[in-house]
Design a protein around this motif. Structure first.
Motif, PDB file in Angstrom:
ATOM      1  N   LEU A  56      12.208  -2.612   1.235  1.00  0.00           N
ATOM      2  CA  LEU A  56      11.547  -3.530   0.296  1.00  0.00           C
ATOM      3  C   LEU A  56      12.577  -4.127  -0.658  1.00  0.00           C
ATOM      4  O   LEU A  56      13.726  -3.665  -0.707  1.00  0.00           O
ATOM      5  N   PRO A  57      12.201  -5.177  -1.393  1.00  0.00           N
ATOM      6  CA  PRO A  57      13.170  -5.788  -2.313  1.00  0.00           C
ATOM      7  C   PRO A  57      13.701  -4.790  -3.337  1.00  0.00           C
ATOM      8  O   PRO A  57      13.125  -3.719  -3.564  1.00  0.00           O
ATOM      9  N   ARG A  58      14.800  -5.140  -3.958  1.00  0.00           N
ATOM     10  CA  ARG A  58      15.378  -4.308  -5.017  1.00  0.00           C
ATOM     11  C   ARG A  58      14.672  -4.603  -6.346  1.00  0.00           C
ATOM     12  O   ARG A  58      14.048  -5.628  -6.510  1.00  0.00           O
ATOM     13  N   GLY A  59      14.801  -3.675  -7.274  1.00  0.00           N
ATOM     14  CA  GLY A  59      14.318  -3.931  -8.621  1.00  0.00           C
ATOM     15  C   GLY A  59      12.854  -3.678  -8.834  1.00  0.00           C
ATOM     16  O   GLY A  59      12.225  -4.329  -9.673  1.00  0.00           O
ATOM     17  N   GLY A  60      12.294  -2.707  -8.094  1.00  0.00           N
ATOM     18  CA  GLY A  60      10.883  -2.389  -8.270  1.00  0.00           C
ATOM     19  C   GLY A  60      10.602  -0.950  -7.928  1.00  0.00           C
ATOM     20  O   GLY A  60      11.511  -0.160  -7.676  1.00  0.00           O
ATOM     21  N   ARG A  61       9.329  -0.597  -7.906  1.00  0.00           N
ATOM     22  CA  ARG A  61       8.918   0.781  -7.624  1.00  0.00           C
ATOM     23  C   ARG A  61       7.778   0.786  -6.614  1.00  0.00           C
ATOM     24  O   ARG A  61       6.874  -0.056  -6.681  1.00  0.00           O
ATOM     25  N   VAL A  62       7.827   1.739  -5.705  1.00  0.00           N
ATOM     26  CA  VAL A  62       6.761   1.946  -4.725  1.00  0.00           C
ATOM     27  C   VAL A  62       5.707   2.867  -5.319  1.00  0.00           C
ATOM     28  O   VAL A  62       6.016   3.982  -5.756  1.00  0.00           O
ATOM     29  N   ALA A  63       4.469   2.396  -5.350  1.00  0.00           N
ATOM     30  CA  ALA A  63       3.335   3.227  -5.750  1.00  0.00           C
ATOM     31  C   ALA A  63       2.486   3.483  -4.515  1.00  0.00           C
ATOM     32  O   ALA A  63       1.990   2.537  -3.893  1.00  0.00           O
ATOM     33  N   PHE A  64       2.335   4.736  -4.129  1.00  0.00           N
ATOM     34  CA  PHE A  64       1.522   5.059  -2.957  1.00  0.00           C
ATOM     35  C   PHE A  64       0.040   4.823  -3.249  1.00  0.00           C
ATOM     36  O   PHE A  64      -0.445   5.062  -4.358  1.00  0.00           O
ATOM     37  N   THR A  65      -0.667   4.333  -2.240  1.00  0.00           N
ATOM     38  CA  THR A  65      -2.097   4.062  -2.328  1.00  0.00           C
ATOM     39  C   THR A  65      -2.774   4.633  -1.088  1.00  0.00           C
ATOM     40  O   THR A  65      -2.116   5.192  -0.211  1.00  0.00           O
ATOM     41  N   SER A  66      -4.085   4.448  -0.993  1.00  0.00           N
ATOM     42  CA  SER A  66      -4.814   4.917   0.189  1.00  0.00           C
ATOM     43  C   SER A  66      -4.622   4.003   1.387  1.00  0.00           C
ATOM     44  O   SER A  66      -5.014   4.344   2.502  1.00  0.00           O
ATOM     45  N   GLY A  67      -4.037   2.840   1.178  1.00  0.00           N
ATOM     46  CA  GLY A  67      -3.820   1.879   2.257  1.00  0.00           C
ATOM     47  C   GLY A  67      -3.540   0.510   1.668  1.00  0.00           C
ATOM     48  O   GLY A  67      -3.505   0.331   0.440  1.00  0.00           O
ATOM     49  N   ALA A  68      -3.367  -0.472   2.540  1.00  0.00           N
ATOM     50  CA  ALA A  68      -3.061  -1.821   2.066  1.00  0.00           C
ATOM     51  C   ALA A  68      -4.263  -2.478   1.395  1.00  0.00           C
ATOM     52  O   ALA A  68      -4.096  -3.293   0.491  1.00  0.00           O
ATOM     53  N   THR A  69      -5.467  -2.137   1.820  1.00  0.00           N
ATOM     54  CA  THR A  69      -6.653  -2.732   1.190  1.00  0.00           C
ATOM     55  C   THR A  69      -6.699  -2.378  -0.288  1.00  0.00           C
ATOM     56  O   THR A  69      -6.939  -3.237  -1.146  1.00  0.00           O
ATOM     57  N   GLU A  70      -6.456  -1.110  -0.617  1.00  0.00           N
ATOM     58  CA  GLU A  70      -6.407  -0.725  -2.029  1.00  0.00           C
ATOM     59  C   GLU A  70      -5.261  -1.430  -2.742  1.00  0.00           C
ATOM     60  O   GLU A  70      -5.416  -1.916  -3.868  1.00  0.00           O
ATOM     61  N   ALA A  71      -4.099  -1.489  -2.096  1.00  0.00           N
ATOM     62  CA  ALA A  71      -2.937  -2.124  -2.716  1.00  0.00           C
ATOM     63  C   ALA A  71      -3.206  -3.590  -3.042  1.00  0.00           C
ATOM     64  O   ALA A  71      -2.861  -4.078  -4.129  1.00  0.00           O
ATOM     65  N   LEU A  72      -3.836  -4.307  -2.126  1.00  0.00           N
ATOM     66  CA  LEU A  72      -4.133  -5.724  -2.347  1.00  0.00           C
ATOM     67  C   LEU A  72      -5.182  -5.901  -3.431  1.00  0.00           C
ATOM     68  O   LEU A  72      -5.079  -6.799  -4.278  1.00  0.00           O
ATOM     69  N   ASN A  73      -6.208  -5.058  -3.404  1.00  0.00           N
ATOM     70  CA  ASN A  73      -7.228  -5.116  -4.464  1.00  0.00           C
ATOM     71  C   ASN A  73      -6.604  -4.876  -5.831  1.00  0.00           C
ATOM     72  O   ASN A  73      -6.914  -5.563  -6.811  1.00  0.00           O
ATOM     73  N   TRP A  74      -5.728  -3.890  -5.899  1.00  0.00           N
ATOM     74  CA  TRP A  74      -5.075  -3.552  -7.158  1.00  0.00           C
ATOM     75  C   TRP A  74      -4.216  -4.711  -7.658  1.00  0.00           C
ATOM     76  O   TRP A  74      -4.278  -5.106  -8.825  1.00  0.00           O
ATOM     77  N   ALA A  75      -3.429  -5.295  -6.757  1.00  0.00           N
ATOM     78  CA  ALA A  75      -2.540  -6.390  -7.149  1.00  0.00           C
ATOM     79  C   ALA A  75      -3.326  -7.593  -7.654  1.00  0.00           C
ATOM     80  O   ALA A  75      -2.934  -8.243  -8.630  1.00  0.00           O
ATOM     81  N   ILE A  76      -4.437  -7.902  -7.002  1.00  0.00           N
ATOM     82  CA  ILE A  76      -5.225  -9.079  -7.389  1.00  0.00           C
ATOM     83  C   ILE A  76      -6.035  -8.809  -8.648  1.00  0.00           C
ATOM     84  O   ILE A  76      -6.003  -9.592  -9.612  1.00  0.00           O
ATOM     85  N   LYS A  77      -6.748  -7.702  -8.671  1.00  0.00           N
ATOM     86  CA  LYS A  77      -7.610  -7.397  -9.823  1.00  0.00           C
ATOM     87  C   LYS A  77      -6.809  -6.956 -11.046  1.00  0.00           C
ATOM     88  O   LYS A  77      -7.299  -7.045 -12.175  1.00  0.00           O
TER      89      LYS A  77
END
Length: 363
Positions: A56-77
């Motif tokens: 993944l790109p530099r300069g960030g942090r990976v937060a584990f989720t239950s899947g991509a659906t949760e990740a996308l919901n989180w990013a948008i909301k």
């Protein structure tokens, strides 16, 4: 059974399974507990986090989720301001932005051309100062088209908007552009286990929490992590990095062989040039897809997006590229990857082509 539905999910890598078993069998400690066994579990989670972050790109942090659906919901909301997205996005994006629109948030959905690619000039017109979020997919899950995410990220940055990339189908297969601010990924699309994904968040990007609780994952995701799932994801990510060249070369060779077997009577949906070659979405005039799948029951392939199966609707992606309802319903998606052999793919393509020919003769 010949498995050709890699966009829906990939087989679990044996190495990933081996990494998970000790944590499933013996490593039952909570990785958020301060005692020795908890710290040992936490160490395994952090090793996995580093392995996932390496792609993944530099300069960030990976937060584990239950899947991509949760990740996308989180990013948008979790963001604010007007949203600009694309008509061919996954339902996890389109349905979420529709929910945000119902709450009063402004949403613009950009159309795509017949090849499935966005028009960057239209994007420049839509993404203006005051836009809060731009959301676009790196590799389309239905037709395999690769969007110009780097250029979109530049436009978003110039407007002061955050750039969210759904990299589920592209992660580990091609670079994720450095200009992204949020990146959603999923383990089971890269030979890892189901039930875990991640949201990469650039340092300095503020997100409101999607779920409230213990806040175990910075920057604010609550819930106890599974060391087993994290370990499997980490090993799967490391394999994607180590095998990237070999995997892509094999996929490219099988793509060319599959196209050669089909011939011109079959049409490829979406761009051929800007495309991930492990996704072959094709159509044939007059094809009865349900009958084809019945005749080819020893092959696992998809009649459109697996995420919309059973809905009765034709693919919104195929309609977005200008296909009629009839054309969309004569399309199938064939997905292959690391564990597909050229012989198995060749035999499957022969069977699919022969069944379609027989169907046409009997029409």
């Amino acid at each position: 059974m010949t498995y050709l539905d890699y966009q829906a999910t990939t087989p679990l890598a044996p190495e990933a399974l081996a990494a998970m078993i000790p944590w499933l069998r013996d490593g039952h400690a909570n990785p958020h507990s301060p005692h020795r066994e908890g710290r040992r579990a936490r160490a395994a989670v952090e090793v996995a986090r580093d392995r996932v972050a390496a792609l993944l790109p530099r300069g960030g942090r990976v937060a584990f989720t239950s899947g991509a659906t949760e990740a996308l919901n989180w990013a948008i909301k979790g963001t604010t301001g007007p949203i600009v997205t694309v008509a061919t996005e996954h339902a996890a994006v389109l349905d979420t932005v529709a929910a945000e629109a119902a709450l009063g948030r402004t949403v613009t959905v950009l159309p795509v051309r017949a090849d499935g690619l966005i028009d960057l000039e239209a994007a420049r017109t839509a993404i203006v100062p005051g836009t809060g979020l731009v959301a676009a997919m790196l590799v389309n899950n239905e037709i395999g088209v690769v969007q110009p995410i780097a250029a979109l990220a530049d436009i978003a940055q110039a407007a002061g908007a955050a750039m969210l990339c759904d990299a589920v189908q592209g992660y580990g297969r091609m670079p994720v552009p450095e200009g992204c601010d949020l990146v959603a990924i999923s383990a089971h699309k890269v030979y890892g286990p189901k039930g875990i994904g991640a949201l990469w968040v650039r340092h300095g990007v503020e997100l409101a929490p999607l779920m409230h609780g213990g806040g175990q994952e910075a920057p604010g995701r609550s819930g106890t992590l599974s060391p087993a799932l994290c370990a499997g994801f980490g090993v799967a990510a490391a394999l994607m990095r180590d095998r990237q060249s070999a995997d892509m070369s094999a996929v490219d060779r099988m793509w060319q062989a599959a196209l050669g077997r089909l011939g011109p009577i079959w049409m490829v949906n979406g761009s051929i040039e800007a495309r991930y070659h492990g996704n072959l979405n094709i159509r044939r005039d007059g094809l009865d897809v349900n009958r084809l799948m019945s005749l080819c029951r020893d092959i696992a392939f998809s009649a459109g997006s697996a995420c919309a199966s059973g809905s009765g609707r034709s693919s919104h992606v195929l309609r977005a590229i200008g296909l009629t309802e009839t054309e969309a319903r004569t399309s199938v998606r064939i997905g292959f990857g690391r564990y597909t052999t050229p012989a198995d793919l060749g035999a499957a393509m022969e069977m699919i082509a022969a069944a379609a020919d027989a169907q046409r003769r009997g029409a």
